[in-house]
Write an enzyme that holds these catalytic residues in place. Structure first.
Site, PDB file in Angstrom:
ATOM      1  N   HIS A   1       0.080 -37.137  39.138  1.00 35.57           N
ATOM      2  CA  HIS A   1      -0.887 -37.143  40.249  1.00 35.57           C
ATOM      3  C   HIS A   1      -0.381 -36.525  41.805  1.00 35.57           C
ATOM      4  O   HIS A   1      -1.030 -36.157  42.456  1.00 35.57           O
ATOM      5  CB  HIS A   1      -1.262 -38.362  40.472  1.00 35.57           C
TER       6      HIS A   1
ATOM      7  N   ASP B   1      -3.147 -37.621  29.530  1.00 33.87           N
ATOM      8  CA  ASP B   1      -2.729 -38.425  30.832  1.00 33.87           C
ATOM      9  C   ASP B   1      -3.481 -39.635  30.825  1.00 33.87           C
ATOM     10  O   ASP B   1      -4.641 -39.557  30.195  1.00 33.87           O
ATOM     11  CB  ASP B   1      -2.831 -37.496  32.177  1.00 33.87           C
ATOM     12  N   SER B   2      -3.287 -40.649  31.832  1.00 31.14           N
ATOM     13  CA  SER B   2      -3.932 -41.722  32.020  1.00 31.14           C
ATOM     14  C   SER B   2      -5.268 -41.340  32.682  1.00 31.14           C
ATOM     15  O   SER B   2      -6.308 -42.140  32.633  1.00 31.14           O
ATOM     16  CB  SER B   2      -3.282 -42.574  32.718  1.00 31.14           C
TER      17      SER B   2
ATOM     18  N   CYS C   1       2.183 -37.354  31.514  1.00 36.19           N
ATOM     19  CA  CYS C   1       2.247 -38.698  32.340  1.00 36.19           C
ATOM     20  C   CYS C   1       3.483 -39.110  32.268  1.00 36.19           C
ATOM     21  O   CYS C   1       4.003 -39.280  31.233  1.00 36.19           O
ATOM     22  CB  CYS C   1       1.123 -39.593  31.680  1.00 36.19           C
TER      23      CYS C   1
ATOM     24  N   THR D   1       4.293 -42.062  33.334  1.00 39.15           N
ATOM     25  CA  THR D   1       4.548 -43.467  32.830  1.00 39.15           C
ATOM     26  C   THR D   1       4.511 -43.439  31.256  1.00 39.15           C
ATOM     27  O   THR D   1       5.285 -44.403  30.692  1.00 39.15           O
ATOM     28  CB  THR D   1       3.411 -44.395  33.377  1.00 39.15           C
TER      29      THR D   1
ATOM     30  N   GLU E   1      -6.788 -40.532  43.103  1.00 39.15           N
ATOM     31  CA  GLU E   1      -7.890 -40.537  42.382  1.00 39.15           C
ATOM     32  C   GLU E   1      -9.145 -40.344  43.289  1.00 39.15           C
ATOM     33  O   GLU E   1     -10.595 -39.998  42.862  1.00 39.15           O
ATOM     34  CB  GLU E   1      -8.031 -41.651  41.494  1.00 39.15           C
TER      35      GLU E   1
ATOM     36  N   GLY F   1       0.271 -46.988  35.097  1.00 44.65           N
ATOM     37  CA  GLY F   1       1.476 -47.441  36.012  1.00 44.65           C
ATOM     38  C   GLY F   1       1.636 -48.995  36.373  1.00 44.65           C
ATOM     39  O   GLY F   1       2.707 -49.412  36.230  1.00 44.65           O
TER      40      GLY F   1
ATOM     41  N   CYS G   1       5.232 -38.415  39.145  1.00 46.93           N
ATOM     42  CA  CYS G   1       3.903 -38.724  38.620  1.00 46.93           C
ATOM     43  C   CYS G   1       3.122 -37.444  38.592  1.00 46.93           C
ATOM     44  O   CYS G   1       3.298 -36.805  39.737  1.00 46.93           O
ATOM     45  CB  CYS G   1       3.300 -39.863  39.758  1.00 46.93           C
TER      46      CYS G   1
HETATM   47  N1  DGL Z   1      -0.243 -39.724  35.940  1.00 47.74           N
HETATM   48  C1  DGL Z   1       0.514 -40.823  35.703  1.00 47.74           C
HETATM   49  C2  DGL Z   1       1.857 -40.589  35.792  1.00 47.74           C
HETATM   50  O1  DGL Z   1       2.393 -39.567  35.841  1.00 47.74           O
HETATM   51  C3  DGL Z   1       0.334 -41.868  36.650  1.00 47.74           C
HETATM   52  C4  DGL Z   1      -1.142 -42.384  36.883  1.00 47.74           C
HETATM   53  C5  DGL Z   1      -1.284 -44.015  36.277  1.00 47.74           C
HETATM   54  O2  DGL Z   1      -0.610 -44.802  36.866  1.00 47.74           O
HETATM   55  O3  DGL Z   1      -1.787 -44.000  35.210  1.00 47.74           O
HETATM   56  O4  DGL Z   1       2.698 -41.663  35.591  1.00 47.74           O
END
Ligand code: DGL
Length: 270
Positions: A191, A15-16, A78, A80, A157, A48, A189
């Protein structure tokens, strides 16, 4: 690698940032015998707000890191990265690469009563129209209202998942969707599962919340079964967590996302 070596190899997840650990949590519940290597690109989060080209480049580097650590499959935890890079990753790497988007769509449509869907996600995910397109293809006539909610990842975060300021922000984002009569809200997302308590509190039973983490885990299980890649060893599976930037906050947050303690976080150099 022999087929037995492949079976015993770990599953790679990236993930990011640390949000993808919500997917790791679901994977560990469903597939407790699998070893997992997780990579969170905390040095470059968020994805994102980046351009599609940059998201693809970062996703290639993340996948390359996991593949160089001998993983048998990669889960792109992730939305994105899935929305912009999944076909490129699948065409480039020999191991199976699994995204979160299709499982999210599957979970959304698993309730036949779903008629008006709201989707929230990063600007990149919403701009890609990947969810909107996949849902419309599967269920013509479905009313879909998607909105980018870029302020939510920083709140998560930061660990501010109950903060009154978050409630105000969510209200701004969700009121227009509620005015459209939304019956289902897709948390597009990884998160956002941490926002479940505040969202349940605000939306009550009127709106079904769809989180793709558990559906993604079920999808991963099917892929591993089909490709004869389930781990057969009886020894304790391992969990290794790599982050591209180490900070106390990221480690504390990782523990919250994962819902359990784990060994030392390692620094990844991509
Ligand atoms: N966890 C990322 C997602 O599912 C979002 C976080 C980001 O913007 O990097 O899109």
């Amino acid at each position: 690698m022999t087929s037995s070596d492949s079976q015993q190899a770990p599953l790679g997840v990236f993930d990011s940032g640390v949000g993808g650990l919500t997917v790791v949590r679901a994977l560990r519940e469903l597939l407790p015998n699998e070893s997992i290597i997780y990579l969170g690109d905390t040095a470059r989060v968020p994805y994102g707000s980046k351009s599609p080209d940059t998201i693809r480049r970062f996703s290639m580097e993340d996948t390359q890191f996991l593949v160089s650590h001998g993983v048998k499959a990669v889960v792109v935890a992730c939305n994105t990265a899935t929305a912009h890079a999944l076909p490129t990753l699948q065409a480039t790497f020999r191991v199976p690469v699994i995204g979160v988007l299709e499982p999210g769509v599957e979970a959304t449509l698993s309730d036949p009563g779903c008629e008006r869907v709201g989707i929230i996600g990063t600007a990149g995910t919403i701009r890609s129209s990947a969810y909107q397109y996949a849902l419309a293809m599967r269920k013509p006539g479905l009313q879909i209202h998607a909105t980018a909610t870029p302020l939510l990842v920083p709140f998560v975060e930061e660990g501010w998942t109950e903060h009154p300021a978050l409630k105000l922000v969510l209200k701004q984002y969700l009121d227009p969707l509620l005015e459209k009569g939304m019956d289902t809200l897709v948390l597009g997302c990884t998160h956002y599962p941490l926002l479940m308590p505040i969202l349940n509190n605000m939306l009550g039973k009127k709106v079904r919340l769809v989180d793709s983490a558990s559906t993604c885990a079920a999808h991963t299980q099917r892929v591993l079964e089909q490709q004869n890649l389930l781990r057969t060893a009886r020894s304790k599976p391992s969990l290794e967590i790599y982050l591209t930037d180490l900070s106390e906050q990221a480690e504390a947050l990782a523990k919250r996302f994962l819902g359990t303690d784990f060994g030392k976080v390692k620094k990844a150099n991509l």
